[in-house]
Design a protein around this motif. Structure first.
Motif, PDB file in Angstrom:
ATOM      1  N   SER A  23     -52.370   6.549  -8.383  1.00  0.00           N
ATOM      2  CA  SER A  23     -51.070   6.863  -8.657  1.00  0.00           C
ATOM      3  C   SER A  23     -50.507   8.296  -8.558  1.00  0.00           C
ATOM      4  N   GLY A  25     -48.603   9.910 -10.394  1.00  0.00           N
ATOM      5  CA  GLY A  25     -48.217  10.286 -11.686  1.00  0.00           C
ATOM      6  C   GLY A  25     -46.814  10.251 -11.886  1.00  0.00           C
ATOM      7  N   CYS A  26     -46.236  10.726 -12.900  1.00  0.00           N
ATOM      8  CA  CYS A  26     -44.843  10.847 -13.214  1.00  0.00           C
ATOM      9  C   CYS A  26     -44.131  11.955 -12.572  1.00  0.00           C
ATOM     10  N   ILE A  27     -44.535  13.116 -12.352  1.00  0.00           N
ATOM     11  CA  ILE A  27     -44.029  14.177 -11.615  1.00  0.00           C
ATOM     12  C   ILE A  27     -44.158  13.786 -10.329  1.00  0.00           C
ATOM     13  N   TRP A  29     -43.822  10.976  -8.628  1.00  0.00           N
ATOM     14  CA  TRP A  29     -42.798  10.055  -8.234  1.00  0.00           C
ATOM     15  C   TRP A  29     -41.255  10.741  -8.516  1.00  0.00           C
ATOM     16  N   ILE A  30     -41.377  11.822  -9.323  1.00  0.00           N
ATOM     17  CA  ILE A  30     -39.912  12.311  -9.533  1.00  0.00           C
ATOM     18  C   ILE A  30     -39.814  13.151  -8.411  1.00  0.00           C
TER      19      ILE A  30
END
Length: 279
Positions: A23, A25-27, A29-30
């Protein structure tokens, strides 16, 4: 054997790539979403940065935020990347050949020789060649030099001069096994030249000359022995027929006369000479 190696290599590569393609990660994908919005907003301009082309003999390994995006390299043809988050590395799949520099090697029987060769290899797994080694081409060249030294160090001079094909096959097997994790397939290895010291060359030449002279003397001796046996048999045949000696005598005179000689020697029978000697 080769299929099993490819299967193990494929399983290893799948595990490594699975770890790398985790993955974002959140950052991450942003950043991917922002990059996609940026491409859409500036579509007429960004289209020139999003589509890339690789040749038929090339493959592209794509990194997204430092991670490999797919288990398979892209190409040939057109592929799509995000200009802000993606980068790619081109890998050439064509066969590459290089010369192994002359190596000073001490053979098993303590003879110093200089040997060089040539290696042919290609990239069989673009992702492994990019992710598992810093420079696959340079690493393969260095490994070929050390492999040449290691293989020839276990051979004596006679094997080195007579079994080049076996040595080349052994080198190819060792190189192929060592570079398997790098995504490199060694196709062929050839020994080009073996240079011996000048003193050793002279010694080998003298040994070969002496061996040839010895064989020549043996052949000459066998010829003399066969000739003496033939003369013995001829003398027995002539002794059985006194007229045969006269015919042989006439044949000899004919042979001498054909050569335009000015002097002809007439042999006299021994029994005539012995008759005068008794008187």
């Amino acid at each position: 054997m080769e299929m099993e190696q490819q299967k193990r290599r494929g399983q290893t590569d799948v595990n490594l790539i699975s770890e790398r393609t985790g993955s974002l990660g959140c950052i991450g994908w942003i950043l991917v979403i922002l990059s996609s919005i940026f491409v859409i907003v500036l579509f007429p301009i960004t289209i020139w940065f999003c589509f890339k082309i690789v040749q038929e003999y090339e493959r592209a390994v794509i990194f997204r935020l430092g991670r490999i995006t797919d288990r398979k390299a892209k190409g040939p043809g057109i592929f799509f990347i995000l200009p802000c988050t993606d980068s790619f590395v081109k890998v050439d799949l064509r066969t590459v050949s290089f010369d192994i520099p002359p190596q000073e090697i001490l053979t098993k029987d303590s003879v110093t020789v200089s040997v060089d060769g040539v290696v042919y290899f290609r990239v069989s797994d673009p992702i492994a060649s990019v992710a598992n080694v810093t420079n696959a081409d340079f690493s393969t060249r260095l490994l070929a030099q050390t492999t040449l030294r290691n293989v020839l160090g276990t051979k004596n001079l006679a094997e080195l001069l007579s079994d080049r094909e076996g040595i080349a096959h052994s080198m190819q097997t060792n190189l192929d096994e060592a570079t398997d994790n790098w995504g490199i397939k060694v196709e062929r290895v050839e020994i080009k030249d073996v240079k011996l010291p000048h003193q050793l060359q002279r010694a080998m030449a003298a040994e070969a000359e002496a061996s040839r002279e010895a064989r020549a003397k043996v052949i000459a001796a066998e010829g003399e022995m066969n000739a003496s046996r033939a003369l013995k048999e001829a003398s027995l045949v002539i002794a059985e027929s006194p007229s045969a000696l006269q015919l042989r005598y006439l044949q000899t005179l004919n042979t001498i006369a054909a050569e335009k000689n000015s002097t002809i020697i007439f042999p006299l029978p021994m029994d005539v000479i012995s008759h005068f000697m008794r008187k």
